[in-house]
Scaffold this motif. Structure first.
Motif, PDB file in Angstrom:
ATOM      1  N   LEU A 160       0.845  -1.190   0.000  1.00 60.09           N
ATOM      2  CA  LEU A 160       0.000   0.000   0.000  1.00 60.09           C
ATOM      3  C   LEU A 160       0.883   1.244   0.000  1.00 60.09           C
ATOM      4  N   ASN A 161       0.753   2.049  -1.046  1.00 61.55           N
ATOM      5  CA  ASN A 161       1.548   3.264  -1.210  1.00 61.55           C
ATOM      6  C   ASN A 161       3.043   2.978  -1.300  1.00 61.55           C
ATOM      7  N   TRP A 162       3.386   1.762  -1.696  1.00 61.88           N
ATOM      8  CA  TRP A 162       4.807   1.426  -1.868  1.00 61.88           C
ATOM      9  C   TRP A 162       5.363   2.160  -3.079  1.00 61.88           C
ATOM     10  N   VAL A 163       6.565   2.717  -2.920  1.00 63.16           N
ATOM     11  CA  VAL A 163       7.256   3.397  -4.007  1.00 63.16           C
ATOM     12  C   VAL A 163       8.489   2.582  -4.387  1.00 63.16           C
ATOM     13  N   SER A 164       8.577   2.213  -5.651  1.00 64.53           N
ATOM     14  CA  SER A 164       9.728   1.453  -6.132  1.00 64.53           C
ATOM     15  C   SER A 164      10.995   2.272  -5.972  1.00 64.53           C
ATOM     16  N   PRO A 165      11.993   1.760  -5.238  1.00 68.57           N
ATOM     17  CA  PRO A 165      13.242   2.516  -5.073  1.00 68.57           C
ATOM     18  C   PRO A 165      13.959   2.787  -6.389  1.00 68.57           C
ATOM     19  N   LEU A 166      13.866   1.873  -7.347  1.00 65.23           N
ATOM     20  CA  LEU A 166      14.577   2.041  -8.608  1.00 65.23           C
ATOM     21  C   LEU A 166      13.797   2.851  -9.630  1.00 65.23           C
ATOM     22  N   LEU A 167      12.496   2.644  -9.711  1.00 66.91           N
ATOM     23  CA  LEU A 167      11.689   3.303 -10.742  1.00 66.91           C
ATOM     24  C   LEU A 167      10.970   4.549 -10.243  1.00 66.91           C
ATOM     25  N   GLY A 168      10.743   4.631  -8.939  1.00 66.64           N
ATOM     26  CA  GLY A 168      10.030   5.784  -8.388  1.00 66.64           C
ATOM     27  C   GLY A 168       8.535   5.736  -8.592  1.00 66.64           C
ATOM     28  N   ILE A 169       8.003   4.617  -9.122  1.00 68.35           N
ATOM     29  CA  ILE A 169       6.553   4.521  -9.326  1.00 68.35           C
ATOM     30  C   ILE A 169       5.880   4.122  -8.012  1.00 68.35           C
ATOM     31  N   ARG A 170       4.633   4.565  -7.850  1.00 66.16           N
ATOM     32  CA  ARG A 170       3.881   4.308  -6.615  1.00 66.16           C
ATOM     33  C   ARG A 170       2.716   3.360  -6.900  1.00 66.16           C
ATOM     34  N   PHE A 171       2.507   2.412  -5.988  1.00 68.26           N
ATOM     35  CA  PHE A 171       1.398   1.466  -6.093  1.00 68.26           C
ATOM     36  C   PHE A 171       0.328   1.845  -5.069  1.00 68.26           C
TER      37      PHE A 171
END
Length: 265
Positions: A160-171
Motif C-alpha cells: 500500500l503506497n509502496w514506491v519502487s526505489p529504482l523506478l520511483g513509481i507508486r502502487f
C-alpha cells in the motif's frame, strides 16, 4: 608459428538461443491489458532516457552457452540502450541483468507447476540478480512485491503506497477497485484507450485555447480600430473647431474694420 591453446569458454561450442519459447504472451484479456499498461507506461516514462530498456514477454538468457531462460511479462534494464532485440542475452548487455520485473497472473499461470511455475521464476529472478520483483493478480486484486537484500529477494511487508526505489513509481488502490500505478510526477498509468482519450482531450483544449486566443486577438484588433476611428473623429472635430474659430476671428476682424463691435452683433 605457435598455436595458442583455446580458453575453456572458447572450447565450448556456441549454441542456439531461440527468440520464442512457444508460450503465448497472455492467457486472457485482463492479463494482456495489464502487461500492456505497465510496459507502455514505463516506455513513456523513460522515453527521453536512451539508456533504459523496457520489454514485454522477451526471453532473457542470463548465461551464455545454456538455454536457461525466462520471459518476464515486463522487465526493465536500467543502463542498457533502447533498441530492437530478439532476446535479452545478458553477456551482450555488459552483463547487466534486468533490475525490475513484473509478472501478471492469470488462472492458468498462477496454478502452473514445474517449468515456468511461479516458484521457478522466483528462483530464477533471485539467482540472476533481479532487484525488484512484482506480481499482480488482477482477478483477485492481489499485489505482492520483493526487494533484494544481499543475495535474497525479501518480500515487502505492505504494498500500500509502496514506491519502487529504482523506478520511483507508486502502487495504490482505488476504493474497492483496481490497482493504481503512478509515475514519480503523480501521473497515473493509463490504458492505451485512456491515453488516446487524454490526447484527444488535450488536442481539443489546445484548439479551444487557440480559438480563444484568436477571438481575443480579433476583439483587441476591433477595439484598436474603434479607438483609431474615435481618435480620427476627435482630430476631425478638433480641426473643424479650429477652422470655426479661425472663421469667427476673421469675421470679427472685418466687423472691427467696419467700426462694428463683434460683441454687439
Amino acid at each position: 608459428m605457435t598455436l595458442q591453446p583455446l580458453t575453456t569458454e572458447e572450447a565450448i561450442p556456441e549454441i542456439d538461443y531461440p527468440d520464442s519459447d512457444g508460450n503465448p504472451m497472455a492467457d486472457n484479456t485482463e492479463q494482456y491489458r495489464w502487461i500492456v499498461i505497465i510496459k507502455e507506461n514505463l516506455e513513456i516514462m523513460y522515453a527521453d532516457d536512451p539508456n533504459v530498456f523496457v520489454a514485454g514477454d522477451l526471453l532473457w538468457y542470463p548465461v551464455r552457452r545454456t538455454q536457461k531462460r525466462v520471459a518476464p511479462d515486463v522487465m526493465v534494464a536500467l543502463g542498457r540502450p533502447k533498441g530492437r532485440r530478439g532476446s535479452y542475452k545478458q553477456w551482450l548487455e555488459d552483463n547487466i541483468a534486468p533490475q525490475v520485473v513484473f509478472e501478471i497472473l492469470s488462472p492458468s499461470n498462477k496454478d502452473r507447476r514445474g517449468q515456468d511455475s511461479l516458484e521457478d521464476k522466483f528462483d530464477f529472478y533471485q539467482t540472476y540478480g533481479v532487484q525488484e520483483y512484482y506480481i499482480y493478480d488482477p482477478d483477485d486484486l492481489i499485489l505482492e512485491g520483493w526487494q533484494r537484500v544481499g543475495d535474497r529477494l525479501v518480500q515487502i511487508p505492505s504494498m500500500l503506497n509502496w514506491v519502487s526505489p529504482l523506478l520511483g513509481i507508486r502502487f495504490d488502490w482505488a476504493m474497492g477497485q483496481d490497482l493504481i500505478i503512478s509515475r514519480p510526477d503523480g501521473q497515473r498509468f493509463l490504458s492505451p484507450v485512456e491515453l488516446s482519450q487524454r490526447l484527444q482531450q488535450s488536442e481539443i483544449q489546445v484548439w479551444q485555447e487557440q480559438q480563444r486566443t484568436a477571438q481575443e486577438r480579433r476583439r483587441a484588433e476591433t477595439q484598436q480600430q474603434r479607438a483609431e476611428q474615435e481618435s480620427r473623429r476627435a482630430e476631425q472635430e478638433s480641426r473643424r473647431a479650429e477652422q470655426e474659430s479661425l472663421r469667427a476671428n476673421r469675421l470679427a476682424e472685418r466687423l472691427r474694420a467696419l467700426g462694428i463691435d463683434p460683441d454687439d452683433v
